[in-house]
Design a protein around this motif. Sequence first.
Motif, PDB file in Angstrom:
ATOM      1  N   THR A  82       0.691  -1.399  -0.104  1.00 40.04           N
ATOM      2  CA  THR A  82      -0.190  -0.330  -0.244  1.00 40.04           C
ATOM      3  C   THR A  82       0.963   1.251  -0.354  1.00 40.04           C
ATOM      4  O   THR A  82       0.764   2.366  -0.730  1.00 40.04           O
ATOM      5  CB  THR A  82      -0.561   0.514   1.089  1.00 40.04           C
ATOM      6  OG1 THR A  82      -2.160  -1.454   1.108  1.00 40.04           O
ATOM      7  CG2 THR A  82      -1.801   1.496   1.554  1.00 40.04           C
ATOM      8  N   GLU A  83       1.830   0.813   0.883  1.00 39.12           N
ATOM      9  CA  GLU A  83       2.733   2.576   0.705  1.00 39.12           C
ATOM     10  C   GLU A  83       3.362   2.688  -0.887  1.00 39.12           C
ATOM     11  O   GLU A  83       3.892   3.486  -0.449  1.00 39.12           O
ATOM     12  CB  GLU A  83       3.852   1.707   2.187  1.00 39.12           C
ATOM     13  CG  GLU A  83       4.458   3.039   2.226  1.00 39.12           C
ATOM     14  CD  GLU A  83       5.509   2.345   3.536  1.00 39.12           C
ATOM     15  OE1 GLU A  83       6.412   3.477   3.530  1.00 39.12           O
ATOM     16  OE2 GLU A  83       4.619   2.500   4.551  1.00 39.12           O
ATOM     17  N   ALA A  84       3.754   1.481  -0.991  1.00 44.00           N
ATOM     18  CA  ALA A  84       4.661   1.407  -2.351  1.00 44.00           C
ATOM     19  C   ALA A  84       3.611   1.237  -3.518  1.00 44.00           C
ATOM     20  O   ALA A  84       4.079   1.821  -4.497  1.00 44.00           O
ATOM     21  CB  ALA A  84       5.476   0.571  -2.240  1.00 44.00           C
ATOM     22  N   GLY A  85       2.955   1.671  -3.733  1.00 46.64           N
ATOM     23  CA  GLY A  85       1.620   1.825  -4.633  1.00 46.64           C
ATOM     24  C   GLY A  85       2.068   0.431  -4.921  1.00 46.64           C
ATOM     25  O   GLY A  85       1.941   0.639  -6.524  1.00 46.64           O
TER      26      GLY A  85
ATOM     27  N   LEU B 268      19.858  -4.281  -4.354  1.00 42.98           N
ATOM     28  CA  LEU B 268      19.269  -3.701  -4.992  1.00 42.98           C
ATOM     29  C   LEU B 268      17.977  -2.865  -5.750  1.00 42.98           C
ATOM     30  O   LEU B 268      19.037  -2.063  -6.242  1.00 42.98           O
ATOM     31  CB  LEU B 268      17.957  -3.392  -3.208  1.00 42.98           C
ATOM     32  CG  LEU B 268      19.266  -2.268  -2.306  1.00 42.98           C
ATOM     33  CD1 LEU B 268      18.964  -0.749  -2.809  1.00 42.98           C
ATOM     34  CD2 LEU B 268      19.276  -2.636  -0.951  1.00 42.98           C
ATOM     35  N   GLU B 269      16.904  -2.610  -5.595  1.00 48.67           N
ATOM     36  CA  GLU B 269      16.405  -1.563  -6.300  1.00 48.67           C
ATOM     37  C   GLU B 269      15.710  -0.138  -5.435  1.00 48.67           C
ATOM     38  O   GLU B 269      15.385  -0.908  -4.397  1.00 48.67           O
ATOM     39  CB  GLU B 269      15.377  -1.769  -7.581  1.00 48.67           C
ATOM     40  CG  GLU B 269      14.407  -2.288  -6.932  1.00 48.67           C
ATOM     41  CD  GLU B 269      13.378  -2.315  -8.373  1.00 48.67           C
ATOM     42  OE1 GLU B 269      13.189  -1.503  -9.240  1.00 48.67           O
ATOM     43  OE2 GLU B 269      12.591  -3.722  -7.887  1.00 48.67           O
ATOM     44  N   VAL B 270      15.707   1.351  -5.547  1.00 47.69           N
ATOM     45  CA  VAL B 270      15.261   2.187  -4.812  1.00 47.69           C
ATOM     46  C   VAL B 270      14.422   3.599  -5.889  1.00 47.69           C
ATOM     47  O   VAL B 270      14.840   3.005  -7.458  1.00 47.69           O
ATOM     48  CB  VAL B 270      16.119   2.708  -3.933  1.00 47.69           C
ATOM     49  CG1 VAL B 270      16.905   3.579  -4.618  1.00 47.69           C
ATOM     50  CG2 VAL B 270      15.414   3.352  -2.780  1.00 47.69           C
ATOM     51  N   ASP B 271      13.326   4.331  -5.486  1.00 49.84           N
ATOM     52  CA  ASP B 271      13.000   4.373  -6.086  1.00 49.84           C
ATOM     53  C   ASP B 271      13.773   5.941  -6.208  1.00 49.84           C
ATOM     54  O   ASP B 271      14.102   6.163  -5.042  1.00 49.84           O
ATOM     55  CB  ASP B 271      11.390   4.886  -5.174  1.00 49.84           C
ATOM     56  CG  ASP B 271      10.697   5.975  -6.170  1.00 49.84           C
ATOM     57  OD1 ASP B 271      11.467   7.569  -6.530  1.00 49.84           O
ATOM     58  OD2 ASP B 271       9.320   5.733  -5.672  1.00 49.84           O
TER      59      ASP B 271
END
Length: 149
Positions: A25-28, A118-121
């Motif tokens: 939910t937080e990350a869409g 890892l990946e990050v926005d």
Amino acid sequence: MSAALRLARPEDLDRLMGLVAAFHTEAGIDQDADQRREALMPLLEGIPHGCIYLIGPGRAPLGYIILTFGWSVEFGGMDGFVDEIYIRPAVRGRGIATEVLLELPKALAEAGLTALHLEVDRDNQSAQKLYLRTGFKPRDRYMLMSNVL
């Protein structure tokens, strides 16, 4: 480690479902409960492609981290990917994620992992600071790309 890690098992599914739903939910991330359950169960049952660790007390985890495993010629062997890491909002800012991301890679290296990714926005500055602080570095020449099958 004060942010104790415990390998999650099938009996942890209900606890984990709530945490993962909160993160999604937080990350869409658009995923229904059935899809989530189908993605988590093989990891909980011991599939060799990844694992899930609960962070903190078993009865009331503070969060979780999901790792997946692969093989990299570039990095010389088995590598891993932090697929998801989540800490409950009420306990963020206490160094829990930092501790996990500093200590877990040491144990993974001892088990033979050669790299952890890892990946990050691109817009999530606080997460980027956390990852830089714990030894992750951007690979300027590379961009993660996906082909959803």
